[in-house]
Motif scaffolding. Structure first.
Motif, PDB file in Angstrom:
ATOM      1  N   ASP A   1       0.783  -1.166  -0.036  1.00 38.63           N
ATOM      2  CA  ASP A   1       0.077  -0.117   0.075  1.00 38.63           C
ATOM      3  C   ASP A   1       0.898   1.146  -0.018  1.00 38.63           C
ATOM      4  N   GLY A   2       2.039   1.229  -0.900  1.00 40.17           N
ATOM      5  CA  GLY A   2       2.571   2.374  -0.958  1.00 40.17           C
ATOM      6  C   GLY A   2       3.934   2.786  -0.030  1.00 40.17           C
ATOM      7  N   VAL A   3       3.936   1.664   1.080  1.00 38.72           N
ATOM      8  CA  VAL A   3       5.125   1.955   2.086  1.00 38.72           C
ATOM      9  C   VAL A   3       6.017   0.849   1.912  1.00 38.72           C
ATOM     10  N   ILE A   4       7.096   1.003   1.984  1.00 35.38           N
ATOM     11  CA  ILE A   4       7.933   0.185   2.144  1.00 35.38           C
ATOM     12  C   ILE A   4       8.176  -0.820   3.475  1.00 35.38           C
ATOM     13  N   GLN A   5       8.187  -2.099   3.212  1.00 37.71           N
ATOM     14  CA  GLN A   5       8.228  -2.899   4.409  1.00 37.71           C
ATOM     15  C   GLN A   5       9.587  -3.619   4.799  1.00 37.71           C
ATOM     16  N   ALA A   6      10.272  -4.004   3.699  1.00 35.98           N
ATOM     17  CA  ALA A   6      11.505  -4.588   3.819  1.00 35.98           C
ATOM     18  C   ALA A   6      12.513  -4.381   2.805  1.00 35.98           C
ATOM     19  N   VAL A   7      13.678  -4.425   3.114  1.00 38.39           N
ATOM     20  CA  VAL A   7      14.653  -4.011   2.160  1.00 38.39           C
ATOM     21  C   VAL A   7      16.101  -4.926   2.463  1.00 38.39           C
ATOM     22  N   GLY A   8      16.375  -5.652   1.567  1.00 42.63           N
ATOM     23  CA  GLY A   8      17.599  -6.576   2.236  1.00 42.63           C
ATOM     24  C   GLY A   8      17.936  -7.769   0.937  1.00 42.63           C
ATOM     25  N   THR A   9      18.541  -8.696   1.216  1.00 40.14           N
ATOM     26  CA  THR A   9      18.590  -9.864   0.125  1.00 40.14           C
ATOM     27  C   THR A   9      17.079 -10.391  -0.348  1.00 40.14           C
ATOM     28  N   GLU A  10      16.962 -11.012  -1.189  1.00 39.28           N
ATOM     29  CA  GLU A  10      15.666 -11.551  -1.649  1.00 39.28           C
ATOM     30  C   GLU A  10      15.454 -12.483  -0.815  1.00 39.28           C
ATOM     31  N   GLU A  11      15.979 -13.243  -0.080  1.00 40.93           N
ATOM     32  CA  GLU A  11      15.662 -14.295   1.058  1.00 40.93           C
ATOM     33  C   GLU A  11      15.296 -13.343   2.221  1.00 40.93           C
ATOM     34  N   GLU A  12      15.880 -12.332   2.530  1.00 42.34           N
ATOM     35  CA  GLU A  12      15.178 -11.526   3.767  1.00 42.34           C
ATOM     36  C   GLU A  12      14.041 -11.099   3.369  1.00 42.34           C
ATOM     37  N   VAL A  13      13.957 -10.258   1.933  1.00 43.67           N
ATOM     38  CA  VAL A  13      12.710  -9.732   1.715  1.00 43.67           C
ATOM     39  C   VAL A  13      11.473 -10.628   1.729  1.00 43.67           C
ATOM     40  N   LEU A  14      11.909 -11.773   0.837  1.00 40.40           N
ATOM     41  CA  LEU A  14      10.718 -12.876   0.631  1.00 40.40           C
ATOM     42  C   LEU A  14      10.009 -13.388   1.915  1.00 40.40           C
ATOM     43  N   THR A  15      11.059 -13.563   3.111  1.00 45.27           N
ATOM     44  CA  THR A  15      10.656 -14.285   4.054  1.00 45.27           C
ATOM     45  C   THR A  15       9.879 -13.014   4.909  1.00 45.27           C
ATOM     46  N   ALA A  16      10.203 -11.844   5.063  1.00 44.67           N
ATOM     47  CA  ALA A  16       9.544 -10.676   5.665  1.00 44.67           C
ATOM     48  C   ALA A  16       8.153 -10.463   5.025  1.00 44.67           C
ATOM     49  N   ALA A  17       8.019 -10.591   3.649  1.00 46.22           N
ATOM     50  CA  ALA A  17       6.800 -10.536   3.209  1.00 46.22           C
ATOM     51  C   ALA A  17       5.995 -11.514   3.346  1.00 46.22           C
ATOM     52  N   GLY A  18       6.403 -12.925   3.531  1.00 47.66           N
ATOM     53  CA  GLY A  18       5.352 -13.904   3.980  1.00 47.66           C
ATOM     54  C   GLY A  18       4.922 -13.845   5.386  1.00 47.66           C
ATOM     55  N   LYS A  19       5.896 -13.345   6.293  1.00 47.89           N
ATOM     56  CA  LYS A  19       5.482 -13.304   7.742  1.00 47.89           C
ATOM     57  C   LYS A  19       4.420 -12.218   8.034  1.00 47.89           C
ATOM     58  N   ARG A  20       4.318 -11.244   7.042  1.00 49.64           N
ATOM     59  CA  ARG A  20       3.677 -10.136   7.366  1.00 49.64           C
ATOM     60  C   ARG A  20       2.028 -10.573   7.534  1.00 49.64           C
ATOM     61  N   ASP A  21       1.459 -11.569   6.627  1.00 52.58           N
ATOM     62  CA  ASP A  21       0.090 -12.055   6.910  1.00 52.58           C
ATOM     63  C   ASP A  21       0.163 -13.199   7.782  1.00 52.58           C
ATOM     64  N   GLY A  22       1.354 -13.713   8.015  1.00 52.23           N
ATOM     65  CA  GLY A  22       1.143 -15.060   8.979  1.00 52.23           C
ATOM     66  C   GLY A  22       0.888 -16.362   8.083  1.00 52.23           C
ATOM     67  N   SER A  23       0.591 -16.058   6.831  1.00 51.24           N
ATOM     68  CA  SER A  23       0.398 -17.316   6.109  1.00 51.24           C
ATOM     69  C   SER A  23       1.703 -18.096   5.418  1.00 51.24           C
TER      70      SER A  23
END
Length: 553
Positions: free
Chosen positions: A26-48
């Motif tokens: 929604d227009g706000v940066i949530q995670a910045v880093g390696t691909e693994e770090e970013v994808l992991t952080a993205a997955g954790k955000r909704d708990g799924s």
């Protein structure tokens, strides 16, 4: 929920730190880093564990990403208007200018039937005779309708005999505070108008409709995002061709309808104390409603203290070396400046002031100092341009914590004339980008477009090399005032955000910051300096959404 993933890139976070991937919601940066770090952080955000459902995933293919460019001083509506007027930027002679305008009239008879306007001539760049055009030159274009052609700086205009006739100036001369109507040896107008006197001739050109103004504004916005610009701090209020209230109303309508891809902050030019009192007491500064100030915001009061170096109207302490007796033009008096600052301080309004000559800069510093609070500058009053300076003045600016809004691209032309105008010693301490950095001054970059093209990359090149666009001089113009590319990019992003009190959420590619960025076709951090000026974005993102994508040729 809008989701965006950038992967496989070189994402500029801050000096010495780059990331491979970025995730925004929604227009706000949530995670910045390696691909693994970013994808992991993205997955954790909704708990799924599968937070990328519905996300737009962009493979950057190794490209460099910088925060969206934030032009800290320009005139966006005028950029659009210039697209619709006679194209005279870059003409090499008066004759070429006349022929270009005549061709414009032939191709646009309806536009020209009540008046002809254009902007962009620069007599110092003419081949052969380096003189300003006069009334009789413009009479070759038309003697039936007014013709008004502004110098590139916007501080000098040439007008034809019809314009002078309509103003009644052949019969009765007028004195104009803060401006001049140039005359010949017989006391007759030459057709040259400077500073505040330009309002007389500008007023002769028919006004556009509100729909015309909207169309031109949005055309300019599209051009800006195509060059990596995501935010502008723009002085359109106070434009001679559209009223203050109409400009405020037009911008509200554009943003209420969601039509503009850019973030926009007003720099409202009000040169009359009476008008400013009214605007503060019962106008936009009192009653303006800004529903989403991260998209459209009411910013500072914008003032003009002097003119331009090229037009020799910048206010100088000493006379111009190449024009003895001339110390430039003072657009507002010290007393008026003091009162503007006092009123703004009482209302909690930032002030930004056009200052080019050293006398203008010194006078405005003095006015700002009268409204500092315990030696602090909480309203972040700023100097726009701040070109002709000495070391003592720069130290004073630093001590007062006054901001500077620089336009490094001005050096492209000014380096060819400043020594003749101001002398070697003063030129060596002017356009002091490096000194400002060393002294810790808060600096932002802009272009003053359409005085210069709003394309930011020639501007960055100028800051880093201090050479003109042809590469002269080889070592740079007083090269000790160069900055490196990280400092230049920072001035154009986080520095510009500071100028608008937005540094906590804008101007960096970090968690919690707005997802505004430009994906570049060349790595600006490793390319040769001369390549910087030709860089272009392949993609521009505002609020986590792609607003420009380069098409394959």
């Amino acid at each position: 929920m809008r989701k965006l993933v950038l992967r496989n890139g070189k994402i500029y976070v801050e000096r010495g730190r780059f990331a491979q991937a970025l995730y925004a919601e929604d227009g706000v940066i949530q995670a910045v880093g390696t691909e693994e770090e970013v994808l992991t952080a993205a997955g954790k955000r909704d708990g799924s564990g599968n937070g990328l459902d519905g996300a737009e995933i962009i493979d950057l293919e190794g490209r460099t990403v910088i925060p969206g460019i934030n032009d800290s001083h320009m005139h966006l509506l005028n950029v659009g208007m210039d697209f619709a007027t006679a194209p005279i930027t870059g003409v090499s002679s008066v004759d070429e200018m006349v022929e270009r305008v005549k061709e414009f009239v032939r191709q646009n008879p309806e536009t020209a039937k009540q008046g002809i306007a254009g902007k962009g001539w620069n007599q110092d760049l003419f081949i052969g005779e380096k003189r300003m055009p006069g009334r009789y030159d413009l009479d070759r274009i038309s003697t039936e309708v007014p013709v008004v052609l502004q110098r590139i700086c916007g501080h000098v205009a040439a007008a034809n005999s019809k314009a002078i006739e309509l103003l009644g100036l052949d019969q009765k001369m007028r004195h104009v505070d803060g401006g001049t109507i140039e005359t010949d040896e017989n006391g007759m107008p030459t057709g040259i108008f400077t500073e505040n006197a330009m309002e007389l001739v500008n007023g002769l050109i028919p006004k556009y409709t509100l729909e015309d103004d909207k169309r031109m504004f949005l055309n300019a916005a599209e051009y800006a995002v195509a060059h990596g610009i995501t935010s502008v701090q723009s002085n359109d209020v106070g434009n001679a061709f559209i009223s203050r209230d109409d400009t405020f109303r037009m911008l509200h309508e554009i943003y209420d309808e969601g039509l503009c891809p850019l973030r926009y902050r007003h720099q409202a030019c009000i040169q009359s104390l009476e008008e400013f009192r009214e605007c503060v007491g019962n106008g936009e500064f009192k009653h303006g409603v800004y529903k989403d100030p991260k998209r459209l915001a009411l910013g500072p009061l914008k003032l003009f203290k002097d003119g331009s170096l090229g037009g020799r109207t910048a206010a100088m302490r000493k006379e111009y070396q190449d024009d003895p007796g001339n110390r430039g033009v003072e657009c507002i008096t010290k007393e008026e400046m003091d009162e503007f600052c006092r009123l703004a301080d009482a209302a909690g309004i930032q002030v930004v002031t056009h200052v080019i000559g050293d006398r203008a800069i010194e006078d405005v510093i003095e006015s700002y100092e009268k409204v500092l609070h315990d030696g602090k500058n909480p309203l972040r009053h700023a100097l726009i341009h701040c070109q002709i300076t000495d070391r003592e003045m720069m130290e004073r600016i630093a001590g007062d914590d006054i901001l500077i809004c620089y336009q490094p691209i001005f050096l492209d032309y000014d380096m060819h004339v400043v020594t003749d105008r101001c002398g070697e010693e003063l030129s060596s301490t002017s356009y002091a980008f490096g000194t400002a950095k060393k002294l810790g001054i808060h600096v932002s970059y802009g272009t003053d477009s359409p005085v210069e093209d709003c394309n930011p990359f020639p501007n960055l090149y100028s800051a880093v090399t201090r050479r003109d666009q042809k590469g002269w001089p080889e070592g740079g113009f007083f090269p000790e005032e160069r900055v490196d590319i990280e400092d230049a990019v920072d001035a154009y992003t986080i520095g510009s955000a500071y100028n608008e009190f937005a540094e906590d959420f804008k101007g960096r590619l970090k968690p919690g910051y707005l997802a505004d960025m430009a994906v570049l076709d060349t790595d600006i951090f490793t390319c040769r300096p001369e390549e910087i000026r030709t860089i272009l974005p392949v993609m521009t993102i505002v609020d986590g959404q792609i607003v420009y994508r380069k098409t394959e040729e």
